[in-house]
Design a protein around this motif. Structure first.
Motif, PDB file in Angstrom:
ATOM      1  N   LEU A   1      -4.327 -17.183  -3.636  1.00  0.00           N
ATOM      2  CA  LEU A   1      -4.111 -16.028  -4.511  1.00  0.00           C
ATOM      3  C   LEU A   1      -3.630 -16.440  -5.891  1.00  0.00           C
ATOM      4  O   LEU A   1      -3.819 -15.708  -6.870  1.00  0.00           O
ATOM      5  CB  LEU A   1      -3.087 -15.084  -3.869  1.00  0.00           C
ATOM      6  CG  LEU A   1      -2.821 -13.735  -4.530  1.00  0.00           C
ATOM      7  CD1 LEU A   1      -4.096 -12.894  -4.579  1.00  0.00           C
ATOM      8  CD2 LEU A   1      -1.725 -12.990  -3.784  1.00  0.00           C
TER       9      LEU A   1
ATOM     10  N   ARG B   1      -3.570  -6.373  -8.048  1.00  0.00           N
ATOM     11  CA  ARG B   1      -2.360  -5.665  -7.623  1.00  0.00           C
ATOM     12  C   ARG B   1      -1.177  -6.614  -7.503  1.00  0.00           C
ATOM     13  O   ARG B   1      -0.037  -6.237  -7.800  1.00  0.00           O
ATOM     14  CB  ARG B   1      -2.613  -4.951  -6.300  1.00  0.00           C
ATOM     15  CG  ARG B   1      -3.660  -3.849  -6.405  1.00  0.00           C
ATOM     16  CD  ARG B   1      -3.965  -3.240  -5.069  1.00  0.00           C
ATOM     17  NE  ARG B   1      -2.793  -2.570  -4.523  1.00  0.00           N
ATOM     18  CZ  ARG B   1      -2.624  -2.325  -3.233  1.00  0.00           C
ATOM     19  NH1 ARG B   1      -3.530  -2.720  -2.358  1.00  0.00           N
ATOM     20  NH2 ARG B   1      -1.552  -1.707  -2.810  1.00  0.00           N
TER      21      ARG B   1
ATOM     22  N   TRP C   1       4.221 -12.141  -2.934  1.00  0.00           N
ATOM     23  CA  TRP C   1       3.173 -11.348  -2.289  1.00  0.00           C
ATOM     24  C   TRP C   1       2.823 -12.090  -1.014  1.00  0.00           C
ATOM     25  O   TRP C   1       2.329 -13.213  -1.050  1.00  0.00           O
ATOM     26  CB  TRP C   1       1.972 -11.252  -3.220  1.00  0.00           C
ATOM     27  CG  TRP C   1       0.805 -10.460  -2.710  1.00  0.00           C
ATOM     28  CD1 TRP C   1      -0.160 -10.882  -1.841  1.00  0.00           C
ATOM     29  CD2 TRP C   1       0.452  -9.119  -3.062  1.00  0.00           C
ATOM     30  NE1 TRP C   1      -1.082  -9.890  -1.618  1.00  0.00           N
ATOM     31  CE2 TRP C   1      -0.740  -8.793  -2.366  1.00  0.00           C
ATOM     32  CE3 TRP C   1       1.020  -8.153  -3.908  1.00  0.00           C
ATOM     33  CZ2 TRP C   1      -1.365  -7.547  -2.486  1.00  0.00           C
ATOM     34  CZ3 TRP C   1       0.398  -6.923  -4.028  1.00  0.00           C
ATOM     35  CH2 TRP C   1      -0.781  -6.627  -3.324  1.00  0.00           C
TER      36      TRP C   1
ATOM     37  N   ASP D   1       0.813  -1.212   0.000  1.00  0.00           N
ATOM     38  CA  ASP D   1       0.000   0.000   0.000  1.00  0.00           C
ATOM     39  C   ASP D   1       0.850   1.267   0.000  1.00  0.00           C
ATOM     40  O   ASP D   1       0.297   2.375   0.029  1.00  0.00           O
ATOM     41  CB  ASP D   1      -0.925   0.020   1.225  1.00  0.00           C
ATOM     42  CG  ASP D   1      -1.978  -1.079   1.167  1.00  0.00           C
ATOM     43  OD1 ASP D   1      -2.461  -1.366   0.051  1.00  0.00           O
ATOM     44  OD2 ASP D   1      -2.299  -1.658   2.220  1.00  0.00           O
TER      45      ASP D   1
ATOM     46  N   ALA E   1       1.514  -7.395   2.186  1.00  0.00           N
ATOM     47  CA  ALA E   1       0.149  -6.925   1.954  1.00  0.00           C
ATOM     48  C   ALA E   1      -0.752  -7.164   3.154  1.00  0.00           C
ATOM     49  O   ALA E   1      -0.658  -8.193   3.828  1.00  0.00           O
ATOM     50  CB  ALA E   1      -0.440  -7.623   0.732  1.00  0.00           C
TER      51      ALA E   1
ATOM     52  N   HIS F   1      -3.951  -7.451   2.765  1.00  0.00           N
ATOM     53  CA  HIS F   1      -4.972  -8.385   2.277  1.00  0.00           C
ATOM     54  C   HIS F   1      -4.615  -8.794   0.850  1.00  0.00           C
ATOM     55  O   HIS F   1      -3.851  -8.103   0.159  1.00  0.00           O
ATOM     56  CB  HIS F   1      -6.364  -7.745   2.302  1.00  0.00           C
ATOM     57  CG  HIS F   1      -6.429  -6.446   1.552  1.00  0.00           C
ATOM     58  ND1 HIS F   1      -6.626  -6.378   0.192  1.00  0.00           N
ATOM     59  CD2 HIS F   1      -6.293  -5.161   1.980  1.00  0.00           C
ATOM     60  CE1 HIS F   1      -6.631  -5.115  -0.189  1.00  0.00           C
ATOM     61  NE2 HIS F   1      -6.418  -4.351   0.861  1.00  0.00           N
ATOM     62  N   ASP F   2      -5.179  -9.897   0.406  1.00  0.00           N
ATOM     63  CA  ASP F   2      -4.895 -10.387  -0.943  1.00  0.00           C
ATOM     64  C   ASP F   2      -5.648  -9.552  -1.982  1.00  0.00           C
ATOM     65  O   ASP F   2      -6.805  -9.180  -1.779  1.00  0.00           O
ATOM     66  CB  ASP F   2      -5.319 -11.854  -1.079  1.00  0.00           C
ATOM     67  CG  ASP F   2      -4.328 -12.797  -0.425  1.00  0.00           C
ATOM     68  OD1 ASP F   2      -3.217 -12.341  -0.105  1.00  0.00           O
ATOM     69  OD2 ASP F   2      -4.671 -13.982  -0.239  1.00  0.00           O
ATOM     70  N   ASP F   3      -4.985  -9.275  -3.073  1.00  0.00           N
ATOM     71  CA  ASP F   3      -5.577  -8.539  -4.194  1.00  0.00           C
ATOM     72  C   ASP F   3      -4.924  -9.080  -5.456  1.00  0.00           C
ATOM     73  O   ASP F   3      -3.769  -8.741  -5.753  1.00  0.00           O
ATOM     74  CB  ASP F   3      -5.318  -7.037  -4.035  1.00  0.00           C
ATOM     75  CG  ASP F   3      -6.009  -6.201  -5.099  1.00  0.00           C
ATOM     76  OD1 ASP F   3      -6.019  -6.621  -6.278  1.00  0.00           O
ATOM     77  OD2 ASP F   3      -6.519  -5.115  -4.771  1.00  0.00           O
TER      78      ASP F   3
ATOM     79  N   GLU G   1      -5.218 -12.927 -13.969  1.00  0.00           N
ATOM     80  CA  GLU G   1      -4.909 -11.519 -14.250  1.00  0.00           C
ATOM     81  C   GLU G   1      -3.737 -11.399 -15.217  1.00  0.00           C
ATOM     82  O   GLU G   1      -3.758 -10.578 -16.146  1.00  0.00           O
ATOM     83  CB  GLU G   1      -4.584 -10.783 -12.947  1.00  0.00           C
ATOM     84  CG  GLU G   1      -5.765 -10.568 -12.027  1.00  0.00           C
ATOM     85  CD  GLU G   1      -6.734  -9.534 -12.561  1.00  0.00           C
ATOM     86  OE1 GLU G   1      -6.316  -8.656 -13.326  1.00  0.00           O
ATOM     87  OE2 GLU G   1      -7.930  -9.621 -12.204  1.00  0.00           O
TER      88      GLU G   1
END
Length: 229
Positions: free
Chosen positions: A141, A101, A113, A63, A94, A96-98, A148
């Protein structure tokens, strides 16, 4: 015993320092904490200029402003780190998982990650693993990241096909646009009249299917076009 040097970059300075202290408790690890991208970039530049021992692993707050995407006109930390120290591995920390991103970070060169609330043992496994060329993602993830990356690849291929439709002169103009040059500067650089440059720029926008210079530049970047030097 060779010590693994780790740089922790996190806007929550207390977290960064606590993590660096915990990592440094290991006999083979030496960790340093910074609280911002400019601080990390300054430290990396100082090390390069003084020929100090570089860091082996960079742990970056996912972030953190400017970590993956440019901020305030400066290149992202991931880009700076890999340009200055190609052997240094980077891992995103991180909250949280995204998948989106995470895929962006991996495409930019990150090696993993990892959740911020992971155990110290897990983080140490990641730090040592990426130095063995491993990529670390949680199983939950992984599927989303692969999806993606596949989608980004399809888009990149389409963008590359659009760029390939440009003439050599139009491509030169596009590369000048990527470098931030205005119409007058492009004309002087390419020994063309401003009117001719305007025509080329309009042709570039039309062929790329966009309506502004900013959109053309964004598409060209995604297609991997390099700016004029």
């Amino acid at each position: 015993m060779d010590r693994v040097r780790v740089l922790v970059a996190d806007e929550h300075r207390i977290f960064a320092e606590s993590l660096a202290t915990a990592l440094s408790a290991e006999q083979d690890v030496e960790a340093v904490a910074v609280g911002s991208v400019p601080a990390a970039q300054h430290l990396l530049e100082r090390i390069r200029s003084t020929h100090e021992t570089p860091f082996d692993v960079l742990l970056i707050d996912a972030d953190l402003d400017g970590a993956v995407a440019p901020a305030n006109g400066t290149p992202p930390l991931l880009t700076t780190a890999h340009e200055r120290y190609p052997a240094m591995r980077t891992v995103m920390l991180a909250a949280h998982d995204d998948a989106g991103r995470a895929a962006q970070a991996l495409a930019a060169g990150a090696s993993g990650w990892v959740a911020k609330d992971s155990s110290l043992a897990r983080l140490l496994t990641v730090v040592r693993g990426v130095l063995r060329e491993e990529t670390h993602l949680s199983p939950t993830l992984l599927t989303g990241v692969l999806r993606e990356l596949a989608r980004d690849r399809r888009h990149r291929d389409e963008h590359q096909r659009l760029v390939e439709s440009l003439t050599p002169r139009e491509l030169e103009v596009l590369r000048c646009m990527l470098a931030g040059l205005g119409r007058k500067a492009v004309a002087e650089r390419l020994y063309l009249s401003p009117h001719t440059v305007r025509t080329h720029m309009q042709n570039v926008l039309t062929k790329l299917g966009v309506h502004s210079t900013l959109a053309a530049v964004a598409l060209a970047r995604r297609a991997g076009v390099s700016p004029a030097e």
